[in-house]
Design an enzyme around this catalytic site. Structure first.
Site, PDB file in Angstrom:
ATOM      1  N   PHE A   8       8.211  71.737 -24.343  1.00  0.00           N
ATOM      2  CA  PHE A   8       8.980  72.791 -25.000  1.00  0.00           C
ATOM      3  C   PHE A   8      10.041  73.363 -24.068  1.00  0.00           C
ATOM      4  O   PHE A   8       9.803  73.583 -22.879  1.00  0.00           O
ATOM      5  CB  PHE A   8       8.067  73.935 -25.435  1.00  0.00           C
ATOM      6  CG  PHE A   8       7.266  73.663 -26.667  1.00  0.00           C
ATOM      7  CD1 PHE A   8       7.762  73.995 -27.919  1.00  0.00           C
ATOM      8  CD2 PHE A   8       6.012  73.077 -26.580  1.00  0.00           C
ATOM      9  CE1 PHE A   8       7.021  73.733 -29.067  1.00  0.00           C
ATOM     10  CE2 PHE A   8       5.259  72.824 -27.713  1.00  0.00           C
ATOM     11  CZ  PHE A   8       5.766  73.153 -28.963  1.00  0.00           C
ATOM     12  N   ASP A   9      11.194  73.639 -24.629  1.00  0.00           N
ATOM     13  CA  ASP A   9      12.188  74.492 -23.996  1.00  0.00           C
ATOM     14  C   ASP A   9      11.706  75.934 -24.158  1.00  0.00           C
ATOM     15  O   ASP A   9      10.802  76.210 -24.962  1.00  0.00           O
ATOM     16  CB  ASP A   9      13.543  74.277 -24.688  1.00  0.00           C
ATOM     17  CG  ASP A   9      14.598  75.250 -24.233  1.00  0.00           C
ATOM     18  OD1 ASP A   9      14.817  75.346 -23.015  1.00  0.00           O
ATOM     19  OD2 ASP A   9      15.194  75.920 -25.093  1.00  0.00           O
ATOM     20  N   LEU A  10      12.306  76.871 -23.425  1.00  0.00           N
ATOM     21  CA  LEU A  10      11.882  78.272 -23.534  1.00  0.00           C
ATOM     22  C   LEU A  10      12.905  79.150 -24.244  1.00  0.00           C
ATOM     23  O   LEU A  10      12.622  79.727 -25.291  1.00  0.00           O
ATOM     24  CB  LEU A  10      11.595  78.838 -22.137  1.00  0.00           C
ATOM     25  CG  LEU A  10      11.049  80.276 -22.114  1.00  0.00           C
ATOM     26  CD1 LEU A  10       9.682  80.354 -22.795  1.00  0.00           C
ATOM     27  CD2 LEU A  10      10.962  80.800 -20.683  1.00  0.00           C
ATOM     28  N   THR A  13      14.153  78.996 -27.969  1.00  0.00           N
ATOM     29  CA  THR A  13      13.212  78.099 -28.619  1.00  0.00           C
ATOM     30  C   THR A  13      11.908  78.850 -28.868  1.00  0.00           C
ATOM     31  O   THR A  13      11.455  78.963 -30.002  1.00  0.00           O
ATOM     32  CB  THR A  13      12.951  76.846 -27.763  1.00  0.00           C
ATOM     33  OG1 THR A  13      14.185  76.118 -27.612  1.00  0.00           O
ATOM     34  CG2 THR A  13      11.926  75.925 -28.410  1.00  0.00           C
ATOM     35  N   LYS A 154      18.074  69.670 -17.436  1.00  0.00           N
ATOM     36  CA  LYS A 154      18.356  68.960 -18.678  1.00  0.00           C
ATOM     37  C   LYS A 154      19.867  68.992 -18.909  1.00  0.00           C
ATOM     38  O   LYS A 154      20.488  70.034 -18.687  1.00  0.00           O
ATOM     39  CB  LYS A 154      17.632  69.647 -19.850  1.00  0.00           C
ATOM     40  CG  LYS A 154      16.124  69.649 -19.737  1.00  0.00           C
ATOM     41  CD  LYS A 154      15.474  70.481 -20.837  1.00  0.00           C
ATOM     42  CE  LYS A 154      15.720  71.960 -20.643  1.00  0.00           C
ATOM     43  NZ  LYS A 154      15.052  72.808 -21.666  1.00  0.00           N
TER      44      LYS A 154
END
Length: 234
Positions: A8-10, A13, A154
């Site tokens: 997961f991204d934070l 998100t 990323k």
């Protein structure tokens, strides 16, 4: 498809970064005796910051440079006599105090008990760890990986390679990357060769050639996707 590891991204998100940024700036400008600073400077800051974060994603700057440069440019533009190094550090500290969960996140994780969960974020280590630890996400993630720790961000392949090595995963087909950014989360997953899920709650049109494996607008849809596939595998 047989995902058992979810990355997961934070920001934007799982946690609302817009509100985090707003509050962190407001309090910091007030500390510097600029009670109208949020209204006066936030627009300029966001324009500057977007350029630098784009530069970060394409490797034209580093996170440590971005941390100071965004405020250096802002203060120069508005002729403010403020030390960008000190201001930048205080801003990171303020970010760490702001926790604003996006709707549906807690319920979504309740339905993902059979999966390994990890966090992969381009944010600053201290701020991201503080925000996670101050939220209902605490103790949820098997690992938390920030670009500041790895030296990569990323969409670079290296940060995904680092994550899979830490998780001791050799088969990328087991992994799904979930995030709100096409250019960071989705492009990064595509670059590395893992499936991706674009969290797009406002239904923004995809005007790029970046194609996610899945697109969802609410968190219950992710649970439907991965749990259905898990049941098929079993």
């Amino acid at each position: 498809m047989r995902y058992d590891v979810l990355l997961f991204d934070l920001d934007d998100t799982l946690l609302d970064f817009g509100m985090t940024e707003h509050n962190a700036f407001r309090l910091l400008f007030e500390e510097y005796g600029l009670p109208n600073g949020l209204n006066d400077y936030l627009g300029s800051y966001k324009a500057i910051s977007k350029i630098l974060w784009d530069d970060l994603e394409t490797g034209r700057t580093t996170l440590s440079e971005l941390k100071v440069e965004r405020f250096k440019r802002l203060f120069l533009e508005h002729s403010l006599d403020i030390d960008p190094v000190i201001f930048g550090q205080k801003y990171i500290e303020n970010l760490g105090k702001e926790v604003h969960m996006i709707e549906g996140v807690e319920e979504m994780f309740e339905s993902l008990k059979d999966f390994r969960i990890a966090l992969l974020t381009n944010g600053f280590k201290d701020a991201q760890h503080a925000r996670v630890n101050g939220s209902a996400l605490k103790n949820l993630f098997e690992i938390i990986i920030t670009s500041e720790e790895t030296g990569f961000q990323k969409p670079q392949k290296e940060i995904f390679a680092y994550a899979l090595e830490k998780l001791q995963i050799s088969d990328p087909a087991r992994v799904l990357m979930i995030g709100d950014s096409l250019t960071s989360d989705i492009q990064g997953g595509n670059n590395f060769g893992i499936d991706t899920c674009w969290f797009n709650p406002t239904r923004k049109p995809n005007e790029t050639d970046i194609q996610p494996t899945f697109e969802i607008h609410t968190w219950n849809k992710l649970a439907e996707i991965v749990n259905t596939q898990l049941a098929e595998v079993k």
